[in-house]
Scaffold this motif. Structure first.
Motif, short mmCIF file in Angstrom:
data_model
loop_
_atom_site.label_atom_id
_atom_site.label_comp_id
_atom_site.label_asym_id
_atom_site.label_seq_id
_atom_site.Cartn_x
_atom_site.Cartn_y
_atom_site.Cartn_z
N ASP A 66 64.67 58.00 45.94
CA ASP A 66 64.09 58.87 44.91
C ASP A 66 63.18 58.10 43.95
O ASP A 66 62.14 58.61 43.52
CB ASP A 66 65.21 59.55 44.12
CG ASP A 66 65.96 60.58 44.95
OD1 ASP A 66 65.46 60.95 46.03
OD2 ASP A 66 67.05 61.01 44.53
N LEU A 98 67.35 63.81 44.82
CA LEU A 98 66.10 64.50 44.50
C LEU A 98 65.35 64.87 45.77
O LEU A 98 64.85 66.00 45.91
CB LEU A 98 65.24 63.62 43.60
CG LEU A 98 63.84 64.13 43.29
CD1 LEU A 98 63.90 65.45 42.55
CD2 LEU A 98 63.05 63.10 42.49
N GLY A 136 62.47 66.95 39.30
CA GLY A 136 63.64 67.79 39.49
C GLY A 136 64.24 68.23 38.17
O GLY A 136 63.60 68.89 37.37
N THR A 275 64.58 72.53 34.12
CA THR A 275 64.24 72.38 35.52
C THR A 275 62.94 73.11 35.80
O THR A 275 62.79 74.27 35.38
CB THR A 275 65.35 72.95 36.42
OG1 THR A 275 66.60 72.37 36.06
CG2 THR A 275 65.08 72.64 37.88
N ASP A 317 65.38 63.18 36.40
CA ASP A 317 65.62 62.82 37.79
C ASP A 317 66.65 61.69 37.83
O ASP A 317 67.79 61.90 37.44
CB ASP A 317 64.30 62.44 38.47
CG ASP A 317 63.32 63.62 38.50
OD1 ASP A 317 63.78 64.74 38.72
OD2 ASP A 317 62.12 63.41 38.29
#
Length: 342
Positions: A66, A98, A136, A275, A317
Motif C-alpha cells: 500500500d 488498501l 481510502g 472516506t 490510509d
C-alpha cells in the motif's frame, strides 16, 4: 499519453525483500504480455520519484504494498500529472488492505494480467490543505492505545546484564569460599609467602598479607562489578514515548462539512472517519462519546470537510500524520485512474 503496450515496471525495494518469487512471477508475466517493458529497481524514495518522472510515454506499474501505491499517487499528484497517468498495481508485501479494498487482485499472476488486459477505473481522491492525498479511509484519532512496551524495560534485565551480582558465587568472596582456581592460587601464594618469611626472618602472617592484598584487590575489582553499578540503570534517563494516535481518551473536535458544523468542542467524540465516496462526495461518520443515554452516530456527505481543535493525529490510509490543530480535506472526483480487472 501512455500506450498500453509500453510499461514502466517499478519494483519497490521492500517487495523484493518480502517475496522475491512473487516479484519474479509478476515481472515475467508483464514482460511476456507487453510489447515493451522497462523494469526499474529503485533503492529508495528519491530513485522511485526519478523513475516515475522519467517514464516518458510508458504506463507505470507499481509492484509493492500500500505504501508504494500511496507514494506513486502522491508523487504524480505533486507533479500535477495524476489525472493523465493511470496506474497499475501488483500487490506484494504485508500491508495490502488498501489495495484489496480498491479491487486489486490478490495474486501476482491475476494482478499482472489485470495490468495488461484490465480497464481504467476513475476514483475519487481526498486532498488536504498541505497537498497530502488520501485514497481510502481517514480516521481521527489515528490509533487507539499505546505502542508495546520496550523489552529493555522488562523486569529482571538489570540482573541479567550483570551476572553474579545477587548470587555471590564468584571468586574472591569475603568468607574465602570460591572456585578451585581461587583456592589453588591462594594456597600457592601462601606457600611462597611462607618461604619468603623464613628467608627474610619476618613474620609469615605479616608478609602474606602484604603480598596477597594488592593481587586480591586487583582480582576483585576486575571480576566483580561494584555493587553501586546496579543502581546506574534507574538513574539512566527514561525513553520518552509519544503514542501514535493519542487515542487514550475522547477527543474534543469541531467538525464542519461544507460549512455546516456537525459537532463542536463541547461534545467529545470517540472517532471521526472520512472516506471518499463513489458519487464525488466524502462520507463522514462521527461517533460521539456516550454520556448517560447512548449517543447516535452522525453521518454526512459533503465535498469539503474541516476538522479543528486541540492537537490531534490522524491516520490516512496506512500513514499517521500530525499533530495538527486544523486540517481541511477536499474531494476531487475522478482525480486518478487505477487499472482493474474487466
Amino acid at each position: 499519453m501512455a500506450t498500453p503496450d509500453q510499461l514502466l515496471v517499478v519494483i519497490d525495494p521492500l517487495a523484493r525483500h518480502t517475496d522475491g518469487e512473487a516479484v519474479r512471477i509478476a515481472k515475467d508475466v508483464l514482460s511476456a504480455g507487453a510489447a515493451s517493458t522497462k523494469v526499474c529497481l529503485p533503492a529508495g524514495p528519491e530513485e522511485f520519484a526519478r523513475a516515475l518522472s522519467r517514464r516518458g510515454s510508458r504506463r507505470p506499474v507499481v509492484i509493492g504494498d500500500d505504501r508504494a501505491l500511496l507514494r506513486a499517487v502522491a508523487l504524480l499528484h505533486r507533479q500535477r500529472e495524476l489525472p493523465s497517468c493511470p496506474l497499475s498495481m501488483i500487490p506484494v508485501g504485508s500491508a495490502l488492505g488498501l489495495a484489496h479494498s480498491l479491487g486489486v487482485p490478490t495474486g501476482a499472476v491475476a494482478a499482472a494480467r489485470a495490468a495488461l488486459d484490465g480497464v481504467e477505473r476513475r476514483l475519487d481522491l481526498l486532498v488536504d490543505d498541505s497537498d497530502g492525498v488520501v485514497l481510502g479511509a481517514l480516521r481521527i484519532p489515528a490509533l487507539p492505545g499505546a505502542p508495546p512496551p520496550d523489552p529493555a524495560d522488562e523486569p529482571g534485565m538489570a540482573a541479567d546484564a550483570h551476572p553474579g551480582l545477587d548470587g555471590g558465587t564468584g571468586p574472591g568472596t569475603h568468607d574465602g569460599t570460591g572456585d578451585g582456581r581461587g583456592d589453588g592460587r591462594a594456597t600457592g601464594r601462601k606457600a611462597r609467602a611462607g618461604g619468603a618469611s623464613a628467608d627474610d626472618g619476618g613474620s609469615p602472617g605479616q608478609h602474606f598479607w602484604l603480598r596477597a592484598w594488592p593481587q586480591s584487590l586487583a582480582r576483585t575489582l576486575s571480576t566483580r562489578p561494584a555493587r553501586p553499578a546496579r543502581m546506574s540503570r534507574p538513574l539512566r534517563p527514561s525513553r520518552i514515548r509519544v503514542a501514535a494516535g493519542g487515542g487514550a481518551g475522547p477527543s474534543r473536535l469541531r467538525v464542519e462539512v461544507d460549512g455546516v458544523m456537525l459537532v463542536d468542542l463541547d461534545q467529545p467524540v470517540e472517532t471521526v472517519s472520512i472516506t471518499p465516496g463513489l458519487d464525488g462526495g466524502a462520507d463522514v461518520e462521527i461517533r460521539p462519546v456516550c454520556v448517560g443515554a447512548e449517543a447516535a452516530t452522525l453521518h454526512a456527505v459533503g465535498h469539503r470537510v474541516t476538522v479543528s481543535g486541540a492537537d490531534f493525529r490522524y491516520r490516512a490510509d496506512s500513514l499517521v500524520s500530525g499533530p495538527v490543530r486544523t486540517r481541511t480535506w477536499t474531494v476531487r472526483a475522478g482525480a486518478w485512474g487505477l487499472t482493474l480487472p474487466r
